[in-house]
Write an enzyme that holds these catalytic residues in place. Structure first.
Site, PDB file in Angstrom:
ATOM      1  N   GLY A 493       0.829  -1.189   0.000  1.00 18.06           N
ATOM      2  CA  GLY A 493       0.000   0.000   0.000  1.00 18.06           C
ATOM      3  C   GLY A 493       0.865   1.241   0.000  1.00 18.06           C
ATOM      4  O   GLY A 493       2.083   1.173   0.139  1.00 18.06           O
ATOM      5  N   GLY A 495       0.511   5.224   1.554  1.00 15.33           N
ATOM      6  CA  GLY A 495      -0.276   6.258   2.203  1.00 15.33           C
ATOM      7  C   GLY A 495       0.315   7.593   1.855  1.00 15.33           C
ATOM      8  O   GLY A 495       1.229   7.696   1.033  1.00 15.33           O
ATOM      9  N   GLY A 496      -0.205   8.612   2.498  1.00 15.79           N
ATOM     10  CA  GLY A 496       0.274   9.948   2.218  1.00 15.79           C
ATOM     11  C   GLY A 496       1.735  10.138   2.601  1.00 15.79           C
ATOM     12  O   GLY A 496       2.404  11.010   2.092  1.00 15.79           O
ATOM     13  N   PHE A 497       2.222   9.314   3.518  1.00 11.91           N
ATOM     14  CA  PHE A 497       3.546   9.599   4.055  1.00 11.91           C
ATOM     15  C   PHE A 497       4.631   8.671   3.523  1.00 11.91           C
ATOM     16  O   PHE A 497       5.782   8.789   3.869  1.00 11.91           O
ATOM     17  CB  PHE A 497       3.501   9.541   5.576  1.00 11.91           C
ATOM     18  CG  PHE A 497       2.473  10.461   6.147  1.00 11.91           C
ATOM     19  CD1 PHE A 497       2.756  11.816   6.285  1.00 11.91           C
ATOM     20  CD2 PHE A 497       1.219  10.016   6.508  1.00 11.91           C
ATOM     21  CE1 PHE A 497       1.812  12.689   6.786  1.00 11.91           C
ATOM     22  CE2 PHE A 497       0.264  10.891   7.005  1.00 11.91           C
ATOM     23  CZ  PHE A 497       0.562  12.226   7.146  1.00 11.91           C
ATOM     24  N   GLY A 498       4.257   7.724   2.708  1.00 12.15           N
ATOM     25  CA  GLY A 498       5.255   6.821   2.147  1.00 12.15           C
ATOM     26  C   GLY A 498       4.671   5.446   1.899  1.00 12.15           C
ATOM     27  O   GLY A 498       3.541   5.160   2.287  1.00 12.15           O
ATOM     28  N   PRO A 499       5.449   4.589   1.238  1.00 11.62           N
ATOM     29  CA  PRO A 499       4.958   3.261   0.906  1.00 11.62           C
ATOM     30  C   PRO A 499       4.919   2.323   2.118  1.00 11.62           C
ATOM     31  O   PRO A 499       5.649   2.523   3.080  1.00 11.62           O
ATOM     32  CB  PRO A 499       5.969   2.765  -0.126  1.00 11.62           C
ATOM     33  CG  PRO A 499       7.207   3.533   0.134  1.00 11.62           C
ATOM     34  CD  PRO A 499       6.808   4.836   0.722  1.00 11.62           C
ATOM     35  N   VAL A 500       4.068   1.316   2.044  1.00  7.82           N
ATOM     36  CA  VAL A 500       3.983   0.318   3.109  1.00  7.82           C
ATOM     37  C   VAL A 500       4.365  -1.043   2.535  1.00  7.82           C
ATOM     38  O   VAL A 500       3.889  -1.425   1.467  1.00  7.82           O
ATOM     39  CB  VAL A 500       2.553   0.246   3.676  1.00  7.82           C
ATOM     40  CG1 VAL A 500       2.488  -0.747   4.826  1.00  7.82           C
ATOM     41  CG2 VAL A 500       2.071   1.606   4.111  1.00  7.82           C
ATOM     42  N   LYS A 514       6.176   0.768   7.433  1.00  7.55           N
ATOM     43  CA  LYS A 514       5.882   2.039   6.781  1.00  7.55           C
ATOM     44  C   LYS A 514       7.165   2.850   6.702  1.00  7.55           C
ATOM     45  O   LYS A 514       7.743   3.237   7.699  1.00  7.55           O
ATOM     46  CB  LYS A 514       4.837   2.790   7.588  1.00  7.55           C
ATOM     47  CG  LYS A 514       4.411   4.055   6.904  1.00  7.55           C
ATOM     48  CD  LYS A 514       3.105   4.547   7.488  1.00  7.55           C
ATOM     49  CE  LYS A 514       2.449   5.540   6.567  1.00  7.55           C
ATOM     50  NZ  LYS A 514       1.819   4.969   5.413  1.00  7.55           N
ATOM     51  N   ASP A 610      -6.092  11.775   7.718  1.00  5.89           N
ATOM     52  CA  ASP A 610      -6.077  11.051   6.443  1.00  5.89           C
ATOM     53  C   ASP A 610      -6.895   9.768   6.592  1.00  5.89           C
ATOM     54  O   ASP A 610      -6.470   8.688   6.227  1.00  5.89           O
ATOM     55  CB  ASP A 610      -4.645  10.749   6.005  1.00  5.89           C
ATOM     56  CG  ASP A 610      -4.571  10.414   4.511  1.00  5.89           C
ATOM     57  OD1 ASP A 610      -5.590  10.621   3.808  1.00  5.89           O
ATOM     58  OD2 ASP A 610      -3.522   9.948   4.063  1.00  5.89           O
TER      59      ASP A 610
END
Ligand SMILES: *[C@@H]1O[C@H](CO)[C@@H](O)[C@H](O)[C@H]1NC(C)=O
Ligand SMILES: *[C@@H]1O[C@H](CO)[C@@H](O)[C@H](O)[C@H]1NC(C)=O
Ligand SMILES: *[C@@H]1O[C@H](CO)[C@@H](O)[C@H](O)[C@H]1NC(C)=O
Ligand SMILES: *[C@@H]1O[C@H](CO)[C@@H](O)[C@H](O)[C@H]1NC(C)=O
Length: 734
Positions: A493, A495-500, A514, A610
């Protein structure tokens, strides 16, 4: 002249007059003339040619209109710019085949044939085409379809005859009363890689995008249909588009000065029915977002810089003036051109082709090499997507890129090597997610947290001594090994702050990793402090933080892994695992509990900022767990609303006052919760929803009002009341 020939002439004349007055004539020869009041009619009776006055004007024009349609609908005008001021006008074809409209022996309008005719004939065809032929030859020495007015009819070639330098374009009538040329024009461009432009005066108003084998790149709706067939022909001699009706009905397309539209009508018993038009939406406005930005009409704001690009002027961009467009984060240097790479962008209307190059023989690989080799080449793609063939490349800035929610084309854009890795991973997820750039994070964290720490740290340090939460610190190698060196295959996935990433520790435990975007300016101490704060938040509906990792500029959070991934994998329509309603209800309750804890019951007041389906994880029993709350903004003391100039989150879920003014509070989350609930109960994505009758997204569509009422603007009732209102709503919506 002897008697016999005089009789012949007179009978001829009588016969002619007879035919004209009964409208059975479809053609005239040089010995005949068409006076004002006379008409000729095509053989099957579709069209009529004669003199007419438009609207309330008294001027007389030679034109063609539908015979059987009660409202006079003119599809072609001869003397557009030179009207006749009385009824003395005459149309005739002279002995060499030239057409003349004459008033009092002076020529008002004329048209010359390609070559001199021996025995010319002017004939009106049932297609609405007025043609000059010679003897028994089938060739047209002249045809009105080569000189269209504002209307395109079935069978009319629209575009270039390159050999003759003939540009068949549509020019709007000035107004209802005046067929003289307005300033609204539809024209096929002359580019290496042609496309159609709608001009408004000297500015481009809309462009169709180039032909991709199936259709124009900007018109994904142009599909095989039962009403008309269409094709685009492009070779050394010609570049034209042609539409032919498959049914016997009356249809016409025209450029309309009144409302600046290209419209397509069909005749019904109720009159002309509009059934298609261009431009279709706001994002069709030419170059609305400037260079290197995409326009997505379901977004707010509609313009976003492409990944790897940032607004040229942040200030202007923030005030919704996108005209300056975006520039690269990392400048390209021509000396290093061979190190450059290309990033694939999908679902696009291809950029303006003014500075482009086309080769229909090359494949995609050769195309890439061609582009890489010339450092003014900014992008490439297949010119024919039917079998992935041909090569189109772009030089200079890429402007007027539209993003389609579905459909659209791939474009490979030249990038600095340092931009390739990180974005590529994020790009894996095809879903249109607003990817929040690293600068936003650092902005948020520094702005939001720094000042807080400056006057709170002392207190906290003392507190922490007493109740230190034990958050394991992982070393980077462990995390890298667990995620197979952050392999793109492990991405679950973004998110707004970086890949997971999904990872597995040596002890067999699955983890979700994360990796925060690298160039966050947040300091090490602050990050650690924040991690400890997050770890203190413990609730069964919040994802559990297992540990963290800091090394160099790497900042990583490690969460428990949820085998059922996130909520978006379950609730949306196209999914086979679609959840039953009672389960959905439980999930809603769970999320609300978690949110209530963040907002009210935890020691810190946390605003998530978010909240969305992909940030809700589901455990083995499908219990929801809110994730990503750790990077949210925490509140201190009794402040209840804060303004930021760095808006993070996901468009579609953002409350209006936050998206527009950057004001956020618990209400912002409640708004997002409302949107999320709508998605859960409707099984439709907020950003994918489309309704045949309007352009609104899910929010704009009815239920949106409710979200606004509860989420956005009703501050006065307490949170608890808001939540219970949500509950009250759920069963009703089911
Ligand atoms: C019509 O136009 C002709 C030629 O331009 C001009 O001589 C004549 O006076 C005009 N008639 C009227 C009624 O305006
Ligand atoms: C036919 O009309 C054209 C255009 O008005 C003119 O140039 C030409 O001389 C005419 N031909 C004859 C034979 O009158
Ligand atoms: C132009 O559009 C207006 C509004 O849709 C319509 O009323 C008018 O008939 C159109 N013009 C033509 C020539 O069809
Ligand atoms: C790159 O392409 C442009 C545009 O076609 C051309 O003018 C230029 O000469 C090319 N440069 C090289 C090095 O091939």
């Amino acid at each position: 002249m002897d008697l016999l020939s005089s009789i012949l002439v007179v009978t001829n004349l009588l016969f002619f007059l007879f035919k004209i007055s009964y409208g059975v004539l479809d053609s005239i020869t040089p010995s005949q003339r068409l006076s004002d009041g006379d008409t000729i009619m095509s053989r099957e009776g579709n069209f009529v040619l004669g003199f007419f006055s438009p609207g309330s004007s008294k001027n007389r024009y030679v034109g063609i209109w539908y015979k059987s349609i009660p409202v006079q609908t003119v599809v072609w005008v001869a003397n557009r710019v030179h009207p006749i001021n009385d009824t003395s006008g005459i149309l005739m074809i002279n002995s060499t085949g030239n057409l003349n409209v004459i008033q009092n022996n002076s020529v008002v309008w004329s048209a010359s044939t390609l070559k001199e005719a021996q025995s010319p004939l002017l004939q009106l065809l049932d297609t609405g085409n007025l043609v000059v032929t010679d003897g028994n030859s089938e060739d047209y020495l002249w045809q009105s379809f080569d000189y269209p007015s504002d209307t395109m009819l079935s069978g009319m070639k629209y575009g270039w005859d390159l050999k003759r330098g003939l540009n068949r374009r549509l020019i709007a009538w000035k107004n209802w009363d005046d067929p003289s040329p307005g300033n609204f024009i539809l024209e096929m461009t002359h580019h290496n890689y042609p496309e159609a432009y709608l001009w408004q005066g000297s500015t481009i108003y809309f462009r169709s995008g180039p032909w991709n084998g199936y259709r124009f790149s900007g018109l994904p709706g142009l599909k095989p249909n039962p009403v008309f067939a269409f094709k685009f022909v492009f070779n050394q001699d010609e570049a034209y588009f042609i539409c032919t009706l498959k049914q016997s009905l009356h249809a016409r397309s025209l450029v309309n000065q009144t409302n600046s539209m290209f419209q397509r009508f069909t005749w019904t018993e109720q009159g002309w029915k509009l059934h298609a038009y261009l431009p279709m939406d706001f994002c069709d406005t030419y170059a609305l977002c400037g260079a290197y930005a995409r326009c997505l009409v379901t977004d707010f704001p509609v313009c976003q810089c492409l990944n790897g690009f940032k607004p040229k002027s942040q200030q202007r961009w923030d005030s919704m003036d996108w005209s300056q467009g975006c520039v690269r984060n990392k400048r390209l240097s021509c000396e290093e051109k061979s190190t450059h790479g290309f990033l694939k962008f999908s679902g696009l209307k291809l950029p303006d082709t003014t500075h482009s190059w086309l080769n229909t023989k090359m494949n995609l690989k050769e195309c890439r090499a061609e582009c890489l080799n010339n450092c003014s080449c900014m992008a490439y793609t297949n010119s024919d997507i039917r079998e992935g063939a041909g090569c189109a490349i772009w030089f200079g800035d890429l402007v007027d890129i539209k993003q389609f929610p579905t459909g659209g084309q791939d474009l490979y854009i030249r990038m600095h090597p340092s931009e390739l890795g990180s974005i590529h991973k994020l790009n894996k997820k095809k879903r249109v997610v607003v990817i929040i750039t690293a600068s936003i994070i650092s902005g948020l964290l520094t702005l939001g947290l720094l000042w807080r720490f400056t006057w709170k740290t002392t207190n906290r340090r003392r507190e922490r001594k007493k109740e230190d939460v034990d958050v394991p610190l992982f070393n980077f190698t462990t995390v890298a090994t667990a995620t197979n060196k952050f392999s793109p295959a492990n991405v679950i996935g973004a998110g707004g702050f970086g890949p997971v990433y999904k990872g597995r520790l040596c002890n067999g435990q699955d983890i979700a990793v994360k990796r925060l975007s690298k160039n966050s300016r947040q300091g090490l101490e602050e990050f650690k402090t924040e991690v400890v704060l997050i770890a203190k938040l413990q609730h069964k509906n919040l994802a559990k933080l297992l540990g963290y990792c800091v090394e160099g500029d790497e900042k990583i959070l490690i969460y428990e892994y949820m085998p059922n991934k996130s909520l978006d994998c379950f609730i949306f329509e196209q999914n086979d695992n679609l959840l039953a309603w009672p389960k959905r209800f439980d999930i809603i309750i769970g999320i609300v509990r978690g949110l209530l804890y963040l907002h009210q019951d935890s020691r810190l007041q946390v605003i998530h900022r978010d909240l969305k389906a992909s940030n809700i994880l589901l455990d083995i029993n499908l219990n929801p767990k809110i994730s990503d709350f750790g990077l949210a903004r925490t509140f201190v003391g009794d402040e209840s609303e804060v303004k930021t100039d760095r808006v993070v989150g996901t468009y579609g879920y953002m409350s209006p006052e936050y998206a527009i003014d950057g004001r956020f509070s618990v209400k912002s989350d409640v708004f997002s919760m409302g949107v999320l609930m709508l998605e859960i109960v409707s099984a439709m994505k907020i950003r994918k929803f489309s309704h045949p009758n309007h352009h609104h997204n899910l929010l704009g569509h009815g239920l949106g009002t409710i979200v606004y009422m509860f989420g956005g603007f009703t501050f006065k009732i307490s949170n608890l009341e808001m939540y219970s209102s949500w509950f009250a709503m759920c069963p009703k919506v089911s």
